[in-house]
Write an enzyme that holds these catalytic residues in place. Structure first.
Site, PDB file in Angstrom:
ATOM      1  N   HIS A 113      51.344  81.374  53.110  1.00 23.97           N
ATOM      2  CA  HIS A 113      51.591  79.987  52.720  1.00 23.97           C
ATOM      3  C   HIS A 113      53.053  79.611  52.836  1.00 23.97           C
ATOM      4  O   HIS A 113      53.377  78.467  53.119  1.00 23.97           O
ATOM      5  CB  HIS A 113      51.046  79.723  51.318  1.00 23.97           C
ATOM      6  CG  HIS A 113      49.615  79.346  51.359  1.00 23.97           C
ATOM      7  ND1 HIS A 113      48.625  80.104  50.812  1.00 23.97           N
ATOM      8  CD2 HIS A 113      49.002  78.303  51.959  1.00 23.97           C
ATOM      9  CE1 HIS A 113      47.461  79.536  51.049  1.00 23.97           C
ATOM     10  NE2 HIS A 113      47.661  78.441  51.742  1.00 23.97           N
TER      11      HIS A 113
ATOM     12  N   ARG B 162      35.939  68.545  65.301  1.00 29.94           N
ATOM     13  CA  ARG B 162      35.171  69.668  65.866  1.00 29.94           C
ATOM     14  C   ARG B 162      34.388  70.355  64.754  1.00 29.94           C
ATOM     15  O   ARG B 162      34.928  70.600  63.671  1.00 29.94           O
ATOM     16  CB  ARG B 162      36.101  70.677  66.542  1.00 29.94           C
ATOM     17  CG  ARG B 162      35.316  71.796  67.197  1.00 29.94           C
ATOM     18  CD  ARG B 162      36.189  72.720  67.957  1.00 29.94           C
ATOM     19  NE  ARG B 162      36.992  73.549  67.070  1.00 29.94           N
ATOM     20  CZ  ARG B 162      37.881  74.450  67.506  1.00 29.94           C
ATOM     21  NH1 ARG B 162      38.081  74.574  68.813  1.00 29.94           N
ATOM     22  NH2 ARG B 162      38.561  75.171  66.662  1.00 29.94           N
TER      23      ARG B 162
ATOM     24  N   GLU C  29      34.658  76.267  76.910  1.00 23.09           N
ATOM     25  CA  GLU C  29      35.598  77.356  76.673  1.00 23.09           C
ATOM     26  C   GLU C  29      34.980  78.717  76.967  1.00 23.09           C
ATOM     27  O   GLU C  29      35.571  79.755  76.718  1.00 23.09           O
ATOM     28  CB  GLU C  29      36.156  77.293  75.240  1.00 23.09           C
ATOM     29  CG  GLU C  29      35.138  77.065  74.165  1.00 23.09           C
ATOM     30  CD  GLU C  29      35.745  76.835  72.780  1.00 23.09           C
ATOM     31  OE1 GLU C  29      36.952  77.012  72.597  1.00 23.09           O
ATOM     32  OE2 GLU C  29      34.980  76.484  71.870  1.00 23.09           O
TER      33      GLU C  29
ATOM     34  N   ASN D 184      42.361  78.083  75.431  1.00 22.22           N
ATOM     35  CA  ASN D 184      42.694  79.304  74.677  1.00 22.22           C
ATOM     36  C   ASN D 184      41.573  80.321  74.809  1.00 22.22           C
ATOM     37  O   ASN D 184      41.814  81.505  75.077  1.00 22.22           O
ATOM     38  CB  ASN D 184      42.892  78.998  73.187  1.00 22.22           C
ATOM     39  CG  ASN D 184      43.954  77.956  72.952  1.00 22.22           C
ATOM     40  OD1 ASN D 184      44.759  77.691  73.831  1.00 22.22           O
ATOM     41  ND2 ASN D 184      43.952  77.349  71.788  1.00 22.22           N
ATOM     42  N   ASP D 185      40.354  79.842  74.624  1.00 25.88           N
ATOM     43  CA  ASP D 185      39.221  80.757  74.753  1.00 25.88           C
ATOM     44  C   ASP D 185      38.802  80.930  76.199  1.00 25.88           C
ATOM     45  O   ASP D 185      38.429  82.023  76.616  1.00 25.88           O
ATOM     46  CB  ASP D 185      38.039  80.243  73.921  1.00 25.88           C
ATOM     47  CG  ASP D 185      38.209  80.627  72.468  1.00 25.88           C
ATOM     48  OD1 ASP D 185      38.472  81.815  72.213  1.00 25.88           O
ATOM     49  OD2 ASP D 185      38.103  79.749  71.597  1.00 25.88           O
TER      50      ASP D 185
ATOM     51  N   ARG E 268      42.526  87.253  73.010  1.00 23.33           N
ATOM     52  CA  ARG E 268      43.716  86.385  72.932  1.00 23.33           C
ATOM     53  C   ARG E 268      44.715  86.831  71.871  1.00 23.33           C
ATOM     54  O   ARG E 268      45.867  86.396  71.865  1.00 23.33           O
ATOM     55  CB  ARG E 268      43.305  84.921  72.714  1.00 23.33           C
ATOM     56  CG  ARG E 268      42.599  84.648  71.413  1.00 23.33           C
ATOM     57  CD  ARG E 268      41.860  83.311  71.455  1.00 23.33           C
ATOM     58  NE  ARG E 268      42.512  82.283  70.651  1.00 23.33           N
ATOM     59  CZ  ARG E 268      41.963  81.107  70.368  1.00 23.33           C
ATOM     60  NH1 ARG E 268      40.767  80.794  70.851  1.00 23.33           N
ATOM     61  NH2 ARG E 268      42.597  80.223  69.651  1.00 23.33           N
TER      62      ARG E 268
ATOM     63  N   CYS F 290      42.240  70.610  75.483  1.00 25.62           N
ATOM     64  CA  CYS F 290      42.874  70.711  74.161  1.00 25.62           C
ATOM     65  C   CYS F 290      43.388  72.117  73.843  1.00 25.62           C
ATOM     66  O   CYS F 290      43.642  72.423  72.692  1.00 25.62           O
ATOM     67  CB  CYS F 290      41.936  70.231  73.065  1.00 25.62           C
ATOM     68  SG  CYS F 290      40.434  71.200  72.928  1.00 25.62           S
TER      69      CYS F 290
HETATM   70  C1  PEP Z   1      40.590  76.635  72.640  1.00 27.90           C
HETATM   71  O1  PEP Z   1      39.848  77.618  72.622  1.00 27.90           O
HETATM   72  O2  PEP Z   1      41.337  76.341  73.588  1.00 27.90           O
HETATM   73  C2  PEP Z   1      40.632  75.730  71.474  1.00 27.90           C
HETATM   74  C3  PEP Z   1      41.294  74.598  71.525  1.00 27.90           C
HETATM   75  O3  PEP Z   1      40.005  76.134  70.352  1.00 27.90           O
HETATM   76  P1  PEP Z   1      40.600  77.236  69.337  1.00 27.90           P
HETATM   77  O4  PEP Z   1      42.001  77.550  69.748  1.00 27.90           O
HETATM   78  O5  PEP Z   1      40.483  76.615  68.009  1.00 27.90           O
HETATM   79  O6  PEP Z   1      39.647  78.378  69.546  1.00 27.90           O
HETATM   80 MG    MG Z   2      38.323  77.831  71.140  1.00 27.63          MG
END
Ligand code: PEP
Ligand code: MG
Length: 588
Positions: free
Chosen positions: A198, A341, A438, A461-462, A472, A509
């Site tokens: 935190h 989401r 993703e 990201n995924d 990741r 995103c």
């Molecule tokens: C992604 O996977 O790119 C994403 C935006 O979702 P998160 O990072 O929350 O898994």
């Molecule tokens: Mg994701």
């Protein structure tokens, strides 16, 4: 002047840690050493007096926490301040207090010994979870335990220090962080703590540079030393030499200049020199970031990660609680859109299952877990629908990999709509449903999936982790987590083309869009809607406003045809050089 690597490599006074909150600061140190509490394990003779002392200490602790809570609410968004409310609940927990009182009566030991023993039991259970999140919560409990003990011992509580100092400490509780911030603290450095602690979260909220998890900062730093905090890279320089001060002063000057010029861009559109407009939206993890969304002129919230609410509360919020959170956000951002989401639980996120999966990233995560836990999913769907009356909320499903998952979810959404109709509860009749792409199977099937929904959003990201078969969060293989791997670029291009064929809007995103090096490529691949962390919006806007869409398209085609990540990176860097665009990362 020396470059960053030279400055760091030759430095014997450098300490490394986790870059917890960005920024650069040079200031004097206040070494915040918390006196180690010695617990008196002795026997007592007067039980009543001991119990009275305990009641007094509990009431004093409550008063102190109320004060912290009030300041937290003033400085941060309400939900985040709720961690202090959680601590206050411990002070009222009848089972815990009952146990402590009856043990004082039975064992006739000092209350501080029994308080320590009882609350430590809670902590040990949490620490067993072996998860960063639970460990951080165990630290929060340490705070309340020490507070009660300190009040039993009638010791002083340090909450005020000289203004404009950098606080260096073994660890910081959320309450320390909040209280000390009132003294215009310039930065935080701690031995312990991670990104999810935190103290780190609060530093980011308050915009105070911080480096945490240094292991040994308190051993190498003395009271009143001058230090430099580089919160971008996670470095601390103790009593810096002239060269280091000169180096960081120059960085600071550039940073201030850059921020100024970025502020000037605030009301300008993110339009390329040849007129292609890109919508820059914001990813919001915690509602406190909403102010940044507004100040950075985002075109809306492109991703609201609702599982973060669970992270912060430590439990799944009720339908009514969710309605409140979503409605507040929707109103704050109105008339701009808010993409909510569905809970993306599983993988490395909030621990929901009471068993451990061998491969959580390939297991019951996102939509899979939601469809297995219909009650929870339905309550979220109902909450989002109930909050949708402003007509600016859209709903997005994470981790989709099959047509069946979409159809099943839409059936549930329709059932919830019918329920609400019967209950005469209003919702947006044009409520839009989208999916995240993703997972590679979804990427290949983009056209078919996109036809079933209103919009799609690419989660790089995924997508990168699953395309490259690279966890990741695993350092050992992080060099294989390549956002510019040609396979990633070809997949992105395929998704964009297929979504356009299905005539459905597509956005991106993932963090990739926040990498300024990637922006011309993404624009060139045909993406016109990018959702990134709010603080990176001005940097992205600056790049977009200095490139030509026509040239970016050629760059996109060139990168698409490349065979290695090295070739792609070279082409991207050349694009920046040829067009005389400076990247933020080079400046800072
Ligand atoms: C992604 O996977 O790119 C994403 C935006 O979702 P998160 O990072 O929350 O898994
Ligand atoms: Mg994701």
């Amino acid at each position: 002047m020396k470059n960053f690597k030279q400055i760091f490599k030759e430095a014997e006074n450098a300490i490394t840690g986790i870059a917890a909150a960005p920024g650069i600061v040079i200031a004097k140190v206040y070494l915040f050493t918390k006196e180690k509490l010695e617990i008196n394990e002795g026997d007592i003779t007067n039980v009543e007096e001991a119990k009275n002392n305990l009641t007094e200490a509990l009431s004093k602790s409550k008063k102190e926490l109320n004060k912290v809570f009030a300041i937290a609410k003033e400085k941060m968004e309400g939900k985040r301040a709720a961690i202090f409310e959680a601590q206050m609940m411990i002070l009222d927990d009848p089972i815990l207090l009952g146990n402590i009182n009856s043990r004082i009566e039975k064992e006739k030991k000092q209350p501080e010994y029994i308080v320590n023993d009882e609350i430590s039991k809670y902590q040990s259970l949490m620490a067993l979870a072996h998860e960063a999140y639970m460990n951080d919560r165990a630290n929060d409990i340490e705070d309340i335990k020490n507070r009660i003990i300190r009040n039993l011992q009638k010791k002083r509580w340090v909450s005020k220090i000289k203004n404009d100092m950098i606080v260096v400490s073994d660890s910081l509780t959320p309450a320390d962080t909040i209280l000390l911030s009132r003294c215009n603290v310039k930065g935080f450095v701690t031995d312990h703590g991670g990104l999810t602690s935190h103290a780190a979260i609060i530093s980011r909220s308050l915009n105070i540079p911080a480096v945490v998890g240094t292991h040994n900062a308190t051993r190498h730093i003395q009271d009143n030393d001058t230090i430099i905090i580089d919160g971008f890279h996670g470095f601390v320089f103790v009593n810096p030499n002239e060269e280091q001060i000169e180096f960081y002063n120059a960085k600071l000057e550039k940073l201030i200049g850059l921020q100024k010029s970025l502020e000037e861009l605030k009301d300008q559109p993110a339009k390329t020199v040849d007129g292609k407009e890109i919508q820059l939206m914001a990813n919001v993890d915690v509602t406190g970031e909403i102010d940044l969304v507004v100040t950075n002129d985002a075109k809306g919230i492109g991703l609201y990660r609702t599982e973060q609410i669970i992270e912060e509360l430590g439990e799944i919020p009720s339908e009514d609680e969710q309605v409140k959170i979503y409605s507040n956000l929707s109103t704050r951002i109105y008339p701009k859109p808010l993409v909510i989401r569905a809970f993306d639980i599983g993988g490395d996120k909030f621990k929901f299952l009471d068993f451990t999966e061998p491969n959580p990233f390939l297991g019951l995560r996102g939509i899979r877990l939601l469809l297995e836990n219909e009650k929870m999913f339905r309550s979220q769907i109902r909450a989002v629908l109930r909050a949708s009356i402003n007509k600016n909320i859209q709903f997005m499903l994470p981790m989709i990999s099959t047509v069946r998952e979409i159809k099943h979810s839409i059936t549930l959404i329709n059932e919830c709509k019918n329920e609400l109709k019967h209950e005469k509860i209003n919702y947006d009749k044009d409520f839009k449903i989208g999916i995240m792409i993703e997972v590679p199977s979804a990427a290949l099937l983009t056209y078919e999936l996109a036809c079933l929904v209103d919009f799609i959003s690419i989660g790089t990201n995924d997508l990168i982790q699953y395309l490259m078969a690279v966890d990741r969060g695993n350092d050992l293989v992080s060099d294989l987590y390549q956002e510019f791997h040609p396979a990633v670029i070809r997949t992105l291009s395929h998704i964009v083309k297929e979504a356009k064929k299905a005539k459905k809007p597509v956005s991106l995103c993932g963090e990739m869009a926040a990498d300024t090096l990637a922006i011309p490529l993404l624009v060139g691949l045909g993406l016109t809607n990018l959702s990134i962390s709010p603080t990176t919006i001005p940097y992205a806007k600056r790049i977009i406003r200095s490139i030509s869409y026509e040239k970016a398209k050629i760059l996109g085609e060139d990168c698409y045809a490349s065979a290695t990540v090295g070739e792609v990176t070279e082409k991207l860097e050349k694009f920046f050089r040829d067009n005389s665009i400076t990247r933020t990362r080079n400046i800072i």
